[in-house]
Design an enzyme around this catalytic site. Structure first.
Site, PDB file in Angstrom:
ATOM      1  N   ARG A  74       0.819  -1.216   0.000  1.00 32.36           N
ATOM      2  CA  ARG A  74       0.000   0.000   0.000  1.00 32.36           C
ATOM      3  C   ARG A  74       0.849   1.262   0.000  1.00 32.36           C
ATOM      4  O   ARG A  74       0.463   2.283  -0.554  1.00 32.36           O
ATOM      5  CB  ARG A  74      -0.910   0.012   1.247  1.00 32.36           C
ATOM      6  CG  ARG A  74      -1.906  -1.126   1.263  1.00 32.36           C
ATOM      7  CD  ARG A  74      -2.653  -1.192   2.567  1.00 32.36           C
ATOM      8  NE  ARG A  74      -1.738  -1.317   3.702  1.00 32.36           N
ATOM      9  CZ  ARG A  74      -2.103  -1.481   4.962  1.00 32.36           C
ATOM     10  NH1 ARG A  74      -3.392  -1.540   5.257  1.00 32.36           N
ATOM     11  NH2 ARG A  74      -1.219  -1.594   5.928  1.00 32.36           N
ATOM     12  N   GLU A 249      17.366 -18.223  21.753  1.00 34.20           N
ATOM     13  CA  GLU A 249      17.796 -16.928  21.229  1.00 34.20           C
ATOM     14  C   GLU A 249      18.282 -16.088  22.393  1.00 34.20           C
ATOM     15  O   GLU A 249      17.703 -16.153  23.493  1.00 34.20           O
ATOM     16  CB  GLU A 249      16.647 -16.214  20.508  1.00 34.20           C
ATOM     17  CG  GLU A 249      16.681 -16.454  19.019  1.00 34.20           C
ATOM     18  CD  GLU A 249      15.538 -15.810  18.241  1.00 34.20           C
ATOM     19  OE1 GLU A 249      15.547 -15.898  17.021  1.00 34.20           O
ATOM     20  OE2 GLU A 249      14.625 -15.220  18.864  1.00 34.20           O
ATOM     21  N   HIS A 273       8.502 -24.571  13.575  1.00 39.26           N
ATOM     22  CA  HIS A 273       9.908 -24.904  13.286  1.00 39.26           C
ATOM     23  C   HIS A 273      10.339 -26.199  13.998  1.00 39.26           C
ATOM     24  O   HIS A 273      10.868 -27.119  13.372  1.00 39.26           O
ATOM     25  CB  HIS A 273      10.834 -23.764  13.723  1.00 39.26           C
ATOM     26  CG  HIS A 273      10.567 -22.457  13.020  1.00 39.26           C
ATOM     27  ND1 HIS A 273      10.045 -22.396  11.762  1.00 39.26           N
ATOM     28  CD2 HIS A 273      10.761 -21.168  13.400  1.00 39.26           C
ATOM     29  CE1 HIS A 273       9.935 -21.133  11.390  1.00 39.26           C
ATOM     30  NE2 HIS A 273      10.357 -20.359  12.370  1.00 39.26           N
ATOM     31  N   TYR A 401      28.011 -33.973  15.554  1.00 39.76           N
ATOM     32  CA  TYR A 401      29.047 -34.645  16.340  1.00 39.76           C
ATOM     33  C   TYR A 401      28.442 -35.716  17.215  1.00 39.76           C
ATOM     34  O   TYR A 401      27.246 -35.717  17.514  1.00 39.76           O
ATOM     35  CB  TYR A 401      29.883 -33.647  17.151  1.00 39.76           C
ATOM     36  CG  TYR A 401      29.159 -32.803  18.174  1.00 39.76           C
ATOM     37  CD1 TYR A 401      28.573 -31.607  17.805  1.00 39.76           C
ATOM     38  CD2 TYR A 401      29.112 -33.179  19.509  1.00 39.76           C
ATOM     39  CE1 TYR A 401      27.933 -30.803  18.744  1.00 39.76           C
ATOM     40  CE2 TYR A 401      28.482 -32.387  20.454  1.00 39.76           C
ATOM     41  CZ  TYR A 401      27.895 -31.195  20.063  1.00 39.76           C
ATOM     42  OH  TYR A 401      27.254 -30.414  20.991  1.00 39.76           O
ATOM     43  N   MET A 402      29.304 -36.655  17.547  1.00 41.47           N
ATOM     44  CA  MET A 402      28.849 -37.802  18.309  1.00 41.47           C
ATOM     45  C   MET A 402      29.679 -37.876  19.574  1.00 41.47           C
ATOM     46  O   MET A 402      30.908 -37.990  19.491  1.00 41.47           O
ATOM     47  CB  MET A 402      29.065 -39.041  17.464  1.00 41.47           C
ATOM     48  CG  MET A 402      28.087 -40.121  17.749  1.00 41.47           C
ATOM     49  SD  MET A 402      28.385 -41.498  16.665  1.00 41.47           S
ATOM     50  CE  MET A 402      27.509 -41.077  15.218  1.00 41.47           C
ATOM     51  N   LYS A 403      29.021 -37.742  20.695  1.00 44.09           N
ATOM     52  CA  LYS A 403      29.755 -37.833  21.956  1.00 44.09           C
ATOM     53  C   LYS A 403      29.924 -39.307  22.300  1.00 44.09           C
ATOM     54  O   LYS A 403      28.947 -40.046  22.345  1.00 44.09           O
ATOM     55  CB  LYS A 403      28.948 -37.153  23.065  1.00 44.09           C
ATOM     56  CG  LYS A 403      29.175 -35.659  23.132  1.00 44.09           C
ATOM     57  CD  LYS A 403      28.219 -34.990  24.049  1.00 44.09           C
ATOM     58  CE  LYS A 403      28.299 -35.479  25.481  1.00 44.09           C
ATOM     59  NZ  LYS A 403      27.360 -34.716  26.345  1.00 44.09           N
ATOM     60  N   SER A 423      32.416 -30.736  11.767  1.00 46.44           N
ATOM     61  CA  SER A 423      32.079 -29.316  11.811  1.00 46.44           C
ATOM     62  C   SER A 423      32.160 -28.782  10.397  1.00 46.44           C
ATOM     63  O   SER A 423      33.184 -28.901   9.736  1.00 46.44           O
ATOM     64  CB  SER A 423      33.077 -28.559  12.696  1.00 46.44           C
ATOM     65  OG  SER A 423      32.728 -28.763  14.030  1.00 46.44           O
TER      66      SER A 423
HETATM   67  N1  NDP Z   1       9.981 -10.412   9.631  1.00 47.62           N
HETATM   68  C1  NDP Z   1      10.458 -11.624   9.779  1.00 47.62           C
HETATM   69  O1  NDP Z   1      11.634 -11.827  10.060  1.00 47.62           O
HETATM   70  C2  NDP Z   1       9.561 -12.814   9.598  1.00 47.62           C
HETATM   71  C3  NDP Z   1       8.255 -12.669   9.176  1.00 47.62           C
HETATM   72  N2  NDP Z   1       7.463 -13.765   8.961  1.00 47.62           N
HETATM   73  C4  NDP Z   1       6.109 -13.623   8.478  1.00 47.62           C
HETATM   74  O2  NDP Z   1       6.113 -12.956   7.230  1.00 47.62           O
HETATM   75  C5  NDP Z   1       4.979 -12.141   7.094  1.00 47.62           C
HETATM   76  C6  NDP Z   1       5.415 -10.700   6.880  1.00 47.62           C
HETATM   77  O3  NDP Z   1       6.207 -10.308   7.983  1.00 47.62           O
HETATM   78  P1  NDP Z   1       6.817  -8.845   8.128  1.00 47.62           P
HETATM   79  O4  NDP Z   1       7.403  -8.412   6.848  1.00 47.62           O
HETATM   80  O5  NDP Z   1       7.632  -8.853   9.339  1.00 47.62           O
HETATM   81  O6  NDP Z   1       5.516  -7.982   8.401  1.00 47.62           O
HETATM   82  P2  NDP Z   1       5.326  -6.424   8.363  1.00 47.62           P
HETATM   83  O7  NDP Z   1       4.610  -6.044   9.603  1.00 47.62           O
HETATM   84  O8  NDP Z   1       6.570  -5.704   8.020  1.00 47.62           O
HETATM   85  O9  NDP Z   1       4.248  -6.291   7.180  1.00 47.62           O
HETATM   86  C7  NDP Z   1       4.561  -6.426   5.804  1.00 47.62           C
HETATM   87  C8  NDP Z   1       3.780  -5.381   5.014  1.00 47.62           C
HETATM   88  O10 NDP Z   1       2.399  -5.673   5.122  1.00 47.62           O
HETATM   89  C9  NDP Z   1       1.639  -4.497   5.182  1.00 47.62           C
HETATM   90  N3  NDP Z   1       0.843  -4.544   6.420  1.00 47.62           N
HETATM   91  C10 NDP Z   1       1.275  -4.513   7.694  1.00 47.62           C
HETATM   92  N4  NDP Z   1       0.249  -4.609   8.556  1.00 47.62           N
HETATM   93  C11 NDP Z   1      -0.866  -4.705   7.810  1.00 47.62           C
HETATM   94  C12 NDP Z   1      -2.248  -4.835   8.108  1.00 47.62           C
HETATM   95  N5  NDP Z   1      -2.683  -4.909   9.358  1.00 47.62           N
HETATM   96  N6  NDP Z   1      -3.109  -4.914   7.092  1.00 47.62           N
HETATM   97  C13 NDP Z   1      -2.666  -4.878   5.819  1.00 47.62           C
HETATM   98  N7  NDP Z   1      -1.380  -4.744   5.495  1.00 47.62           N
HETATM   99  C14 NDP Z   1      -0.491  -4.670   6.459  1.00 47.62           C
HETATM  100  C15 NDP Z   1       2.632  -3.342   5.219  1.00 47.62           C
HETATM  101  O11 NDP Z   1       2.722  -2.830   3.905  1.00 47.62           O
HETATM  102  P3  NDP Z   1       1.878  -1.590   3.388  1.00 47.62           P
HETATM  103  O12 NDP Z   1       1.330  -0.883   4.566  1.00 47.62           O
HETATM  104  O13 NDP Z   1       2.863  -0.809   2.595  1.00 47.62           O
HETATM  105  O14 NDP Z   1       0.853  -2.233   2.538  1.00 47.62           O
HETATM  106  C16 NDP Z   1       3.939  -3.975   5.585  1.00 47.62           C
HETATM  107  O15 NDP Z   1       5.032  -3.318   5.010  1.00 47.62           O
HETATM  108  C17 NDP Z   1       4.172 -12.355   8.366  1.00 47.62           C
HETATM  109  O16 NDP Z   1       3.266 -13.381   8.129  1.00 47.62           O
HETATM  110  C18 NDP Z   1       5.221 -12.790   9.360  1.00 47.62           C
HETATM  111  O17 NDP Z   1       4.693 -13.511  10.419  1.00 47.62           O
HETATM  112  C19 NDP Z   1       7.956 -15.027   9.130  1.00 47.62           C
HETATM  113  C20 NDP Z   1       9.232 -15.239   9.557  1.00 47.62           C
HETATM  114  C21 NDP Z   1      10.138 -14.168   9.853  1.00 47.62           C
HETATM  115  O1  LIG Z   2      10.143 -17.539  12.435  1.00 47.87           O
HETATM  116  C1  LIG Z   2      10.855 -17.054  13.276  1.00 47.87           C
HETATM  117  O2  LIG Z   2      12.163 -17.384  13.301  1.00 47.87           O
HETATM  118  C2  LIG Z   2      13.109 -16.538  13.920  1.00 47.87           C
HETATM  119  C3  LIG Z   2      14.370 -17.379  14.093  1.00 47.87           C
HETATM  120  O3  LIG Z   2      14.857 -17.757  12.848  1.00 47.87           O
HETATM  121  P1  LIG Z   2      16.377 -18.196  12.709  1.00 47.87           P
HETATM  122  O4  LIG Z   2      16.493 -18.681  11.321  1.00 47.87           O
HETATM  123  O5  LIG Z   2      17.199 -16.980  13.009  1.00 47.87           O
HETATM  124  O6  LIG Z   2      16.619 -19.252  13.734  1.00 47.87           O
HETATM  125  C4  LIG Z   2      12.623 -16.036  15.255  1.00 47.87           C
HETATM  126  O7  LIG Z   2      13.513 -15.054  15.747  1.00 47.87           O
HETATM  127  C5  LIG Z   2      11.260 -15.414  15.095  1.00 47.87           C
HETATM  128  O8  LIG Z   2      10.744 -15.089  16.392  1.00 47.87           O
HETATM  129  C6  LIG Z   2      10.301 -16.354  14.426  1.00 47.87           C
HETATM  130  O9  LIG Z   2       9.116 -15.645  14.075  1.00 47.87           O
END
Ligand code: NDP
Ligand SMILES: O=C1O[C@H](COP(=O)(O)O)[C@@H](O)[C@H](O)[C@H]1O
Length: 514
Positions: A74, A249, A273, A401-403, A423
């Site tokens: 958006r 973490e 996970h 690794y195997m202990k 490793s």
């Molecule tokens: N960030 C991470 O490291 C990880 C994220 N995920 C998953 O990936 C997905 C995206 O995560 P992430 O990028 O962190 O999320 P964000 O909160 O950054 O949202 C992504 C984009 O979605 C739009 N957005 C945010 N909130 C809303 C809303 N309530 N309604 C409609 N649009 C919205 C915004 O774009 P705009 O307003 O420009 O449209 C925003 O830039 C999620 O499902 C998350 O759980 C999974 C693993 C790791």
């Molecule tokens: O999906 C997620 O994973 C990260 C951890 O990912 P990793 O690859 O760095 O182990 C976690 O921090 C986050 O809370 C979770 O949404």
């Protein structure tokens, strides 16, 4: 691997593949490829999705003359503004600058809402223009929609894709969607989401991504288990005392408290996970490496898991978690959990699978620890030294690794703990281990669903955790406080002991240095 024992990644054009699990078999993929990142303005897109695409581009899997990438969200941005946001996150090695700018030039941005057709029609127009410019036959093109968006908007976005942006005919082309976790909050909500998306797309078009399935050592699990003769007779209740699957973490939920508080550690890490890792450790041998055969076995083992009992759960919440202004003062959300899964089948009856995950702990690591039973008739008093353990370190410093107990070198006949150590950094010097997202996105382009979660698998996963999650949501099971930077609540270690885990004191594995 080359004959000299070195691994290398070939620079190669995107190859036609023969993976099982494609939308349709024996189709030659000639059409151009459009990758559309929805939620392009967001965190995941800039930190993971675009960098992964860049890595694929660098290795020749995305070709300039074939691929175009679209960002959609958006936020009003120009193409260059989106490129500037992404640039700083691209993993640069000894990068030629032209590589970066050529990659960025592949990206176009379209802004629009998620729930009305206008933006999606504009997106479709931009994609079609790209396809026409590549002289692709209508219907032969490939469209990959990556939903880097909050799951709350998945249904409306999927509807819009279905009504405005599909590949126009079936001439070997396809439309696929990639959805991120969390996929639902419990069994009912996940099933509802599955049904909504399932009405619009067939299962082979839906890629439920779980990035742990793209990690090198997670991908190694089936090879380790089923390609090594010496594990086959040992991998069962007769020999294995317990299995731990651990995620730690050393940082908290800062900056993500609002999201995290609605989910908690079980939904964020354990239900997806760690449970996927659990499946690969515990499942039976699949008939073949075909994705459906593997996923069938995963579903079977999930369906064999008993209900989790409260006595085998320890929850924690780190002190200071509620200082985050986006977290309610009375939050009952666990940031730490240790729980035991028990499998009711011939192989695993009686073996506790201990799943542990925590934020703001004293270290960052993820590993699988298979502890073997004591040696019967122990003439060396080995049990004093500690038990045999097979450890798979997923991260950091990937290692297997195997202990084991050996004679301490010297004149005396004394037993001591040591290890056989593979490793990765040492053994595979100079080999870059691909990022999980890079691998998984490549799989979505190839149509290989092996490392993606199938609908029935997801359902079985939620069935295991939903009763406990509801009890936590109702405040019936409460997290114990633990200090930031600690091991988590001491009660978790007591639970481990109760489950039969025997800690080796005075032994610590140190990753070898080069
Ligand atoms: N960030 C991470 O490291 C990880 C994220 N995920 C998953 O990936 C997905 C995206 O995560 P992430 O990028 O962190 O999320 P964000 O909160 O950054 O949202 C992504 C984009 O979605 C739009 N957005 C945010 N909130 C809303 C809303 N309530 N309604 C409609 N649009 C919205 C915004 O774009 P705009 O307003 O420009 O449209 C925003 O830039 C999620 O499902 C998350 O759980 C999974 C693993 C790791
Ligand atoms: O999906 C997620 O994973 C990260 C951890 O990912 P990793 O690859 O760095 O182990 C976690 O921090 C986050 O809370 C979770 O949404």
């Amino acid at each position: 691997m080359a004959e000299n024992g070195e691994w290398h990644c070939e620079k190669r054009p995107f190859s036609k593949n023969v993976s099982f699990g494609r939308d349709s078999e024996n189709v030659t993929e000639t059409g151009c490829l459009s990758i559309i990142v929805l939620g392009a303005s967001g965190d995941l897109a800039k930190k993971k999705t675009f960098p992964a695409l860049f890595n694929l581009y660098k290795q020749g899997f995305l070709q300039l003359n074939d691929v175009h990438i679209f960002g959609y969200s958006r936020t009003k941005l120009s193409d260059d503004e989106l490129r500037d946001r992404i640039r700083g996150y691209l993993p640069l090695g000894n990068e030629v600058t032209s590589n970066v700018s050529n990659f960025l030039q592949l990206i176009k941005y379209v802004s629009g809402s998620y729930d009305s057709p206008e933006g999606f029609q504009e997106l479709d127009k931009a994609i079609s223009e790209h396809e026409i410019s590549k002289n692709s036959t209508e219907g032969s093109c490939r469209r990959l929609f990556y939903l880097a968006l909050p799951p709350s908007v998945y249904p409306q976005v999927c509807k819009m894709i279905k009504s405005c942006c599909m590949n126009k005919a079936d001439l070997g082309g396809w439309t696929r969607i990639v959805v991120e976790k969390p996929f639902g909050k419990d069994l009912a909500s996940a099933e509802k989401l599955s049904a909504q998306i399932g009405e619009l797309f067939n299962e082979p078009q839906i890629y439920r991504i779980n990035h742990y399935l793209g990690k090198e050592l997670v991908q190694n699990l089936l090879v380790l288990r089923f390609a090594n003769r010496f594990f086959l007779p040992l991998w069962n209740r007769d020999n294995i005392a317990n299995v731990q699957i651990v995620f730690r973490e050393d940082f908290g939920t800062e900056g993500r408290g609002g999201y995290f508080d609605q989910y908690g550690i079980i939904r964020d890490i354990i239900q997806n996970h760690l449970l996927q890792v659990f499946c690969l450790v515990a499942m039976e041998k699949p008939i073949s490496m075909k994705p459906e055969h593997i996923r069938d076995e995963k579903v079977k083992v999930l369906q064999s898991v008993n209900s989790i009992i409260d006595e085998e759960v320890v929850l924690g919440q780190y002190q200071g978690y509620k200082d985050d202004p986006t977290v309610p003062d009375d939050s009952n959300t666990p940031t730490f959990a240790t729980l035991i899964l028990r499998i009711h089948n011939e192989r695993w009856e009686g073996v506790p699978f201990i799943l542990k995950a925590g934020k703001a702990l004293n270290s960052r690591k993820a590993e699988i620890r298979v502890q073997f039973k004591d040696v019967p008739g122990d003439i060396f008093k080995c049990s004093k030294q500690g038990r045999n353990e097979f450890v798979i370190r997923l991260q950091p410093s990937e290692a297997i690794y195997m202990k084991l107990t050996v004679k301490k070198p010297g004149l005396e006949m004394t037993a001591a703990q040591s290890e056989l150590d593979l490793s990765y950094r040492q053994r595979y010097q100079g080999i870059a281990i691909p990022e999980a997202y890079e691998r998984l996105i490549l799989d979505t382009i190839k149509g290989d669903q092996q490392h993606f979660v199938r609908r029935d698998e997801l359902k079985a996963a939620w069935e295991i955790f939903t009763p406990l999650l509801h009890r936590i949501d109702e405040g019936e099971v409460k997290p114990l406080p633990y200090e930031k930077g600690s091991r988590g609540p001491a009660e978790a270690d007591h639970l481990l002991e109760k489950a039969g885990y025997v800690q080796t004191h005075g032994y610590i594995w140190i990753p070898p240095t080069l």
